[in-house]
Design a protein around this motif. Structure first.
Motif, short mmCIF file in Angstrom:
data_model
loop_
_atom_site.label_atom_id
_atom_site.label_comp_id
_atom_site.label_asym_id
_atom_site.label_seq_id
_atom_site.Cartn_x
_atom_site.Cartn_y
_atom_site.Cartn_z
N SER A 97 -47.76 67.29 69.19
CA SER A 97 -47.10 65.98 69.28
C SER A 97 -47.00 65.51 70.72
CB SER A 97 -45.70 66.04 68.66
OG SER A 97 -45.80 66.22 67.27
N THR A 140 -43.49 76.88 77.63
CA THR A 140 -42.49 76.58 76.61
C THR A 140 -41.79 77.89 76.27
OG1 THR A 140 -44.00 77.06 74.78
CG2 THR A 140 -43.95 74.77 75.59
N ASP A 194 -43.86 75.81 64.52
CA ASP A 194 -43.05 74.73 65.10
C ASP A 194 -43.46 74.46 66.55
OD1 ASP A 194 -41.64 74.35 62.77
OD2 ASP A 194 -39.84 75.42 63.44
N ARG A 195 -43.69 75.53 67.32
CA ARG A 195 -44.05 75.38 68.73
C ARG A 195 -45.42 74.69 68.87
NH1 ARG A 195 -40.26 76.02 70.51
NH2 ARG A 195 -39.85 78.21 70.72
N SER A 227 -45.16 71.06 67.98
CA SER A 227 -44.47 70.34 69.06
C SER A 227 -45.43 70.06 70.22
CB SER A 227 -43.27 71.15 69.54
OG SER A 227 -42.65 70.53 70.63
#
Length: 188
Positions: free
Chosen positions: A74, A56, A67-68, A71
């Protein structure tokens, strides 16, 4: 996505670092993890550490890394259908370690090795270049901490995911780097 008071988060986690000489570890609640749907516990101390990269974009601040990690969580849960994030820990380019499943839970990072290894992913893509120094130092500090706290065997062995799985992780540049570490082994 839920936002956190990063200043307060860093103040609280800095206390942990000062008390046990471990890297700053952002807890699951610190980055907003959902509860795991299934938990299976590992036998401690763990014998192997498997190093991955996330493939990523990298992150260089706490808010970017939170946030990473959220993500990736998820993606693992909602897209892959896993019970939780696959990695035991993730290491950000901000120098922090983000708790995934932690030391005690069996992960979903390396098929065939999950029950006997801790899977640590460096956030970013490291085929052509190494992670920032601060990221590598946080990883090494986490490993030292794991031994001091009895989570990792004193003679633990470091493997790249590509050594035991059909993947190019953790990227060629990072793979070449970890081959120089004293705890790396060619064959598990």
């Amino acid at each position: 996505m839920q936002r956190f008071n990063i200043g307060l988060l860093l103040a609280l986690t800095a206390i942990t670092r000062a008390e046990n000489d471990c890297p700053r570890i952002i807890s699951r609640s610190g980055w907003g993890a959902r509860p795991s749907k299934h938990v299976e516990y590992m036998k401690i101390p763990v014998e192997y550490v498997v190093i991955h990269h996330t493939v990523t974009p990298s992150c260089s601040t706490v808010s970017m890394c939170v946030d990473r990690v959220a993500s990736i969580h998820s993606f693992h849960v909602d897209t892959n259908g896993w019970s939780d994030i696959g990695f035991s820990f993730l290491v950000g380019g901000d120098g922090n370690v983000y708790e995934g499943r932690g030391w005690h839970q069996v992960g979903a990072h390396t098929y065939g090795f999950n029950r006997r290894s801790v899977g640590i992913a460096l956030i970013g893509e490291f085929t052509d270049s190494l992670p920032p120094r601060i990221q590598l130092e946080a990883l090494k500090s986490l490993l030292e901490c794991g031994v001091k706290e009895g989570e990792l065997a004193e003679n633990y062995k470091v493997l790249a995911a590509r050594q035991v799985s059909a993947t190019k992780s953790p990227g060629l540049a990072l793979f070449q780097e970890i081959q120089t570490w004293p705890d790396w082994v060619e064959n598990p």
